[in-house]
Write a protein that holds these residues in place. Structure first.
Motif, PDB file in Angstrom:
ATOM      1  N   ALA A  45       1.131  -1.404   0.210  1.00  0.00           N
ATOM      2  CA  ALA A  45      -0.162   0.415  -0.156  1.00  0.00           C
ATOM      3  C   ALA A  45       1.152   1.562   0.401  1.00  0.00           C
ATOM      4  O   ALA A  45       0.385   2.601  -0.810  1.00  0.00           O
ATOM      5  CB  ALA A  45      -0.927  -0.444   1.257  1.00  0.00           C
ATOM      6  N   ASP A  46       1.922   1.420   0.591  1.00  0.00           N
ATOM      7  CA  ASP A  46       2.648   2.414   0.688  1.00  0.00           C
ATOM      8  C   ASP A  46       3.730   2.346  -0.666  1.00  0.00           C
ATOM      9  O   ASP A  46       3.352   3.708  -0.859  1.00  0.00           O
ATOM     10  CB  ASP A  46       3.887   2.524   2.110  1.00  0.00           C
ATOM     11  N   ARG A  47       3.879   1.097  -1.060  1.00  0.00           N
ATOM     12  CA  ARG A  47       5.199   1.480  -2.544  1.00  0.00           C
ATOM     13  C   ARG A  47       3.828   2.148  -3.684  1.00  0.00           C
ATOM     14  O   ARG A  47       4.061   3.045  -4.336  1.00  0.00           O
ATOM     15  CB  ARG A  47       5.664   0.478  -2.517  1.00  0.00           C
ATOM     16  N   SER A  48       2.165   2.071  -3.075  1.00  0.00           N
ATOM     17  CA  SER A  48       1.682   2.224  -4.791  1.00  0.00           C
ATOM     18  C   SER A  48       1.141   3.296  -4.682  1.00  0.00           C
ATOM     19  O   SER A  48       0.560   3.966  -5.504  1.00  0.00           O
ATOM     20  CB  SER A  48      -0.133   1.282  -3.827  1.00  0.00           C
ATOM     21  N   THR A  49       1.398   4.251  -3.626  1.00  0.00           N
ATOM     22  CA  THR A  49       1.135   5.755  -3.328  1.00  0.00           C
ATOM     23  C   THR A  49       1.718   6.724  -4.745  1.00  0.00           C
ATOM     24  O   THR A  49       0.769   6.931  -5.089  1.00  0.00           O
ATOM     25  CB  THR A  49       0.793   5.650  -1.833  1.00  0.00           C
ATOM     26  N   GLY A  50       2.948   5.924  -4.504  1.00  0.00           N
ATOM     27  CA  GLY A  50       3.899   7.110  -5.482  1.00  0.00           C
ATOM     28  C   GLY A  50       3.703   6.814  -7.253  1.00  0.00           C
ATOM     29  O   GLY A  50       3.864   7.351  -7.955  1.00  0.00           O
TER      30      GLY A  50
END
Length: 345
Positions: A45-50
């Motif tokens: 989820a954190d990686r997907s933001t960028g």
């Protein structure tokens, strides 16, 4: 009349407990597997933001909405909380137009309704992989249902790391949509309130059951098609256009970003689209009644709309759709991207 009719007219505690029994626990995993899955989903989820920001051009602040990895009962509890918020205006309207029950009648009625809602949530809790809940707090929250993700990745024979990131890309796109477009949450909630304002309790009691039965027999449509008034259906058509946009946009992001970071994305997409069709007679009946077949069409039509507009004018111009509510596509425009381009651009 109670000051807060929603909890009184629906026994939400019963809905959660009954729904949890209906849903079951999901696949068997070891403690180590569970810990690894939770960590990988949070990281995805954190990686997907960028990744979503770079592909779409929509700017949403990092970690503005919490990422919550839940089991099936946790998903049911979260949605019971959201239902109580969303249905509040509807139940208040019913209470205002028709004298609400009290005493034993209220207790019995709330438990019947709680069991019905619990059954619905229990059915869905075994199928949902993730969800962005825009009505939680100020910024919403991202829910990822770990046992269902593990179950589906096993069913498809997908690589866990690839499949988990693929799911996160879709759900994170929804978080970005609501965070980068701050008016979207109030717009959707306002549409719910407008439906509440059009409810006529007596009409619902007079022939609502008959129309639900006709829908179940194969007449087509979902609950809203069965019991909705023309005015309500007009509002639902607007909401359908919005939901088709949101779901289709997320699917386009998944397919656009996926090949760059998920080696097995093509195989995942093929297998998952086949699974979306549903199996079994009961499953098909419930999908029809709950409008899930229509939701599958939302993915297809919404994705075709986004691709059609982006292919014609590019992503930057397409993003005018997020500028204000008037720029949202209608249900008709979802299947006619050129009409939206002509009207808005």
């Amino acid at each position: 009349m109670t000051n807060n009719p929603a909890p009184a007219m629906v026994d939400w505690d019963l809905a959660v407990s009954f729904g949890s029994r209906v849903a079951g626990e999901g696949p068997t995993v070891s403690r180590e597997e569970a810990v690894a899955a939770v960590a990988e989903l949070r990281a995805g989820a954190d990686r997907s933001t960028g990744l979503v920001r770079e592909f779409t051009g929509l700017v949403a602040e990092d970690r503005t909405a919490p990422v919550v990895v839940v089991d099936r009962p946790g998903w049911i509890q979260a949605n019971a909380d959201s239902f109580a918020t969303i249905l509040g205006p509807v139940i208040e309207q019913l209470a205002a137009k028709k004298r609400p029950p009290t005493g034993l009648a209220l207790t019995v009625g709330s438990k019947v309704t709680g069991a019905e809602v619990g059954g619905l949530l229990g059915f869905l809790a075994g199928k949902v992989l993730g969800q962005f809940d825009p009505f939680f707090g100020a910024n919403g929250r991202l829910l990822l249902v770990a046992p269902n993700i593990v179950h589906v990745e096993r069913e498809l024979g997908a690589l866990p790391r690839d499949f988990r990131l693929w799911v996160c890309l879709h759900e994170e796109t929804h978080r970005v949509q609501f965070t980068a477009v701050p008016w979207m949450r109030d717009h959707l909630f306002g549409e719910m309130q407008r439906i509440a304002e059009t409810i006529e309790p007596q009409r619902l009691l007079d022939d609502g059951f008959k129309r639900v039965t006709e829908a179940l027999k194969g007449g087509g449509g979902s609950l809203i098609d069965a019991i909705g008034t023309p005015e309500q259906k007009e509002i639902v058509d607007r909401v359908t256009g919005v939901m088709s946009l949101l779901e289709g946009h997320a699917d386009v992001v998944m397919d656009g970003v996926g090949p760059t970071v998920i080696p097995s994305v093509a195989e995942i997409r093929r297998s998952f689209d086949q699974r979306r069709k549903g199996v079994g007679t009961l499953d098909r009946i419930l999908r029809r009644l709950l409008g899930l077949d229509a939701k599958m069409a939302q993915y297809r039509n919404g994705a075709a709309f986004v691709r059609g507009v982006v292919g014609k004018v590019g992503m930057h111009e397409f993003n005018a759709v997020w500028d204000r509510p008037e720029n949202l596509p209608s249900k008709a425009e979802i299947t006619d991207p050129a009409a939206w381009v002509s009207r808005v651009l």
